[in-house]
Design a protein around this motif. Structure first.
Motif, short mmCIF file in Angstrom:
data_model
loop_
_atom_site.label_atom_id
_atom_site.label_comp_id
_atom_site.label_asym_id
_atom_site.label_seq_id
_atom_site.Cartn_x
_atom_site.Cartn_y
_atom_site.Cartn_z
N ASN A 86 -1.95 6.73 12.62
CA ASN A 86 -0.75 6.82 11.79
C ASN A 86 -0.97 6.61 10.30
OD1 ASN A 86 1.59 6.92 13.94
ND2 ASN A 86 0.16 5.36 14.65
N TRP A 87 -2.15 6.12 9.90
CA TRP A 87 -2.37 5.82 8.49
C TRP A 87 -3.69 6.36 7.96
CZ3 TRP A 87 0.71 3.61 4.85
CH2 TRP A 87 0.11 3.20 3.65
N ARG A 88 -4.73 6.31 8.74
CA ARG A 88 -6.09 6.57 8.27
C ARG A 88 -6.22 7.92 7.57
NH1 ARG A 88 -11.41 5.84 12.13
NH2 ARG A 88 -12.99 5.83 10.46
N TYR A 89 -5.66 8.96 8.13
CA TYR A 89 -5.84 10.30 7.59
C TYR A 89 -4.57 10.85 6.92
CZ TYR A 89 -10.02 10.00 10.42
OH TYR A 89 -11.21 9.59 10.97
N LYS A 90 -3.63 9.97 6.63
CA LYS A 90 -2.44 10.39 5.92
C LYS A 90 -2.74 10.58 4.44
CE LYS A 90 0.70 9.93 9.30
NZ LYS A 90 1.56 11.02 9.79
N SER A 91 -2.09 11.56 3.84
CA SER A 91 -2.22 11.75 2.40
C SER A 91 -1.40 10.69 1.67
CB SER A 91 -1.72 13.15 2.02
OG SER A 91 -0.32 13.25 2.27
N GLY A 92 -1.60 10.59 0.37
CA GLY A 92 -0.86 9.61 -0.42
C GLY A 92 0.63 9.82 -0.34
N GLU A 93 1.06 11.07 -0.31
CA GLU A 93 2.49 11.36 -0.22
C GLU A 93 3.04 10.94 1.14
OE1 GLU A 93 5.43 15.28 -0.32
OE2 GLU A 93 3.43 15.36 -1.26
N GLU A 94 2.27 11.19 2.20
CA GLU A 94 2.71 10.83 3.54
C GLU A 94 2.78 9.32 3.72
OE1 GLU A 94 1.14 14.31 6.49
OE2 GLU A 94 -0.39 13.11 5.48
N ARG A 95 1.95 8.58 2.99
CA ARG A 95 1.94 7.13 3.10
C ARG A 95 3.08 6.47 2.35
NH1 ARG A 95 -4.50 5.54 2.21
NH2 ARG A 95 -5.25 6.37 4.20
N GLY A 96 3.86 7.27 1.63
CA GLY A 96 4.93 6.70 0.82
C GLY A 96 6.16 6.29 1.60
N SER A 97 6.23 6.63 2.88
CA SER A 97 7.38 6.30 3.69
C SER A 97 7.54 4.78 3.82
CB SER A 97 7.23 6.92 5.08
OG SER A 97 8.10 6.33 6.00
N THR A 98 8.77 4.31 3.57
CA THR A 98 9.04 2.87 3.68
C THR A 98 8.79 2.36 5.09
OG1 THR A 98 10.71 3.00 1.93
CG2 THR A 98 10.77 1.07 3.37
N ARG A 99 9.22 3.14 6.07
CA ARG A 99 9.04 2.73 7.46
C ARG A 99 7.55 2.65 7.80
NH1 ARG A 99 11.57 5.77 12.82
NH2 ARG A 99 10.55 4.39 14.35
N LEU A 100 6.78 3.61 7.33
CA LEU A 100 5.35 3.60 7.61
C LEU A 100 4.67 2.40 6.97
CD1 LEU A 100 3.24 5.36 9.09
CD2 LEU A 100 2.68 6.38 6.88
N ARG A 101 5.05 2.08 5.75
CA ARG A 101 4.45 0.93 5.05
C ARG A 101 4.84 -0.39 5.73
NH1 ARG A 101 2.32 1.68 -0.05
NH2 ARG A 101 2.40 3.82 -0.82
N LEU A 102 6.07 -0.48 6.19
CA LEU A 102 6.49 -1.70 6.89
C LEU A 102 5.74 -1.85 8.21
CD1 LEU A 102 10.36 -1.67 6.28
CD2 LEU A 102 8.67 -3.23 5.29
N THR A 103 5.53 -0.73 8.91
CA THR A 103 4.79 -0.80 10.17
C THR A 103 3.34 -1.18 9.92
OG1 THR A 103 6.21 0.97 11.00
CG2 THR A 103 4.29 0.41 12.32
N LEU A 104 2.76 -0.67 8.82
CA LEU A 104 1.40 -1.07 8.44
C LEU A 104 1.35 -2.57 8.19
CD1 LEU A 104 -1.54 -0.42 7.56
CD2 LEU A 104 -0.63 -0.11 5.23
N ALA A 105 2.34 -3.08 7.44
CA ALA A 105 2.38 -4.52 7.15
C ALA A 105 2.50 -5.33 8.44
CB ALA A 105 3.55 -4.83 6.22
N LEU A 106 3.29 -4.83 9.39
CA LEU A 106 3.42 -5.52 10.68
C LEU A 106 2.08 -5.58 11.41
CD1 LEU A 106 5.04 -6.73 13.05
CD2 LEU A 106 5.56 -4.38 13.77
#
Length: 473
Positions: A411-431
């Motif tokens: 879900n994160w390793r091969y995402k582009s910078g734009e794709e990583r900008g999602s708030t939900r994705l960043r919160l899940t990464l933090a979790l």
């Protein structure tokens, strides 16, 4: 011998723009082969001439997940509530089950994205490197073999209890080991589900009998004029508190087995549904039994809780629980030998054919892991403390940490910078980062508590002892 997947996960492109599409295509292709039932990314060609490694139904997966978790570990929960107090104890149980269920959920998605992964070590090869595969394989194998050893000791104690120590304990341990090898050598998890259902019914009957016994007669260790102490909040030392937390984690520690279960499901898409059902029922049962037994026994609750009912009722409860103990032993004996078997024969026609090589390898793997488990069960006097230590070292590494990397990889390793900008994705990464550090803390703190208990404890029994082990079952 390293695993050679039949359908290896493709390497990411240099632009990192296609892994999600590639994984989706790979998952769709895997589902198509499941429908046909002819070819599997792990086992290869599955025909009527060999074992059906993809025959586990949804309900079969449910009972395997449920039974691989629920064992005599449930009988440590009343003591956990006594140590922590009812309120912190319930909160710890709910938090641990939420963390473990969240991590276990990722197994289904990862398996569908990477069909060639059979077990947790194979997932390590996908998100890491070969050394990660070998590291996780070592942890998984030690986890399974020591769990088999624990099941052997528990079954030997039950045989001791119901027979009034009619034979040397070393004899009962040998008998239990033979039972584990014999029934664990059933080649598919589908065929083990019937025993798992029997085990669930048996254990539920045993713990309900225990609960009624202590509810009617009170704890056996209590004096005649006793005053019950049920504390909402305990005051344990740090070491004892962490030991209690790790006991709760151990009660949910079958997560690494789920990879093997989903790999043998007829339809892996049903995995999450039965995972949620299994975890929910498990938690409800843990809460009901743990709270009731603690409230009935108060400060006189024993560990394991069967000892709280007194000699006669403990014997009755052990007798009722024997099928459950056998079921746990068989599941983990099977889980110990199966990954080694798949690893040795990966990519070979012998994996799914009834050839001499197939049978020799399968029985050889089962014999090797069963023999190691027997030696551990027989040779270590302070076995309960050793299991506590290994559980502290292994459970967070098998139940939490790898799944944070699995999420990161997909879900994160091969995402582009734009794709990583999602708030939900960043919160899940933090979790997932937070869960990683929680697991590290539990490993260090739990190991400290277990080592302290090991140093403070002593045992008069020696290796291959004939002494009655009922009190430490």
């Amino acid at each position: 011998m390293a695993t050679t997947p039949r359908t290896p996960s493709p390497a990411p492109s240099s632009t990192h723009s296609t892994p999600s599409a590639t994984m989706k295509k790979e998952a769709d292709e895997a589902q198509a082969t499941v429908a046909v039932g002819l070819d599997d990314a792990v086992f290869g060609q599955i025909t009527a001439d060999g074992p059906n490694y993809r025959g586990v139904s949804g309900l079969g997966a449910f009972v395997l997940m449920f039974k691989s978790n629920i064992g005599l570990g449930i009988l440590s929960l009343p003591f956990v509530f006594q140590t922590l107090g009812l309120v912190p104890g319930v909160l710890v149980l709910l938090v641990v089950q939420t963390i473990v269920c969240y991590c276990a959920r990722s197994i289904g998605t990862f398996k569908r994205n990477h069909p060639s992964t059979y077990g947790l070590p194979d997932a390590g090869r996908v998100f890491g490197a070969r050394w990660v595969h070998e590291y996780l394989y070592l942890f998984f194998l030690v986890d399974m073999v020591t769990t088999v050893s624990s099941a052997v000791v528990s079954l030997s104690a039950a045989l001791n209890g119901v027979s009034a120590h009619a034979a040397c304990t070393a004899v009962f341990i040998a008998i239990a080991s033979v039972v584990g090898f014999g029934l664990g050598s059933i080649r598919t998890l589908e065929k083990i589900t019937a025993l798992s259902w029997l085990g669930v019914v048996s254990l539920l009957a045993s713990v309900i009998t225990l609960t009624v016994a202590v509810g009617v007669s009170g704890p056996a260790a209590a004096p005649v004029d006793w005053h019950k102490e049920v504390r909402a909040f305990g005051n344990p030392s740090f070491a004892k508190a962490m030991s209690a937390v790790n006991s709760v984690l151990f009660s949910y520690s079958a997560t690494p087995c789920y990879f093997n279960i989903v790999s043998e499901m007829a339809d892996p898409r049903e995995y999450e549904k039965y995972l949620y059902l299994s975890t929910s029922l498990l938690t409800v049962l843990y809460l009901i039994i743990g709270i009731l037994v603690y409230c009935f026994c108060g400060q006189y609750v024993a560990t394991p809780a069967l000892a709280s009912a007194g000699p006669l009722m403990s014997k009755v409860c052990f007798g009722i629980a024997i099928p459950a103990l056998v079921a746990s032993l068989v599941i983990y004996a099977h889980m110990s030998g199966k990954p080694l078997f798949v690893r040795i024969l990966a990519g070979s026609r012998h994996l799914t054919s009834n050839t001499l090589t197939h049978w020799a390898t399968w029985l050889g793997c089962m014999a090797a892991t069963s023999a190691v488990a027997y030696v551990i069960a027989s040779a270590i006097p302070n076995f309960g403390n050793i299991i506590s230590l290994l559980g502290s070292l292994i459970s967070p590494n098998d139940c939490i940490i790898p799944y944070t990397f699995m999420w990161w990889h997909d879900n994160w390793r091969y995402k582009s910078g734009e794709e990583r900008g999602s708030t939900r994705l960043r919160l899940t990464l933090a979790l997932n980062v937070a869960l990683f550090f929680v697991a590290l803390f539990m490993t260090v703190a739990g190991t400290y508590g277990a080592v302290k208990d090991l140093i403070d404890s002593s045992s008069s029994a020696g290796p291959w002892s004939c002494a009655d082990n009922t009190g430490s079952a």
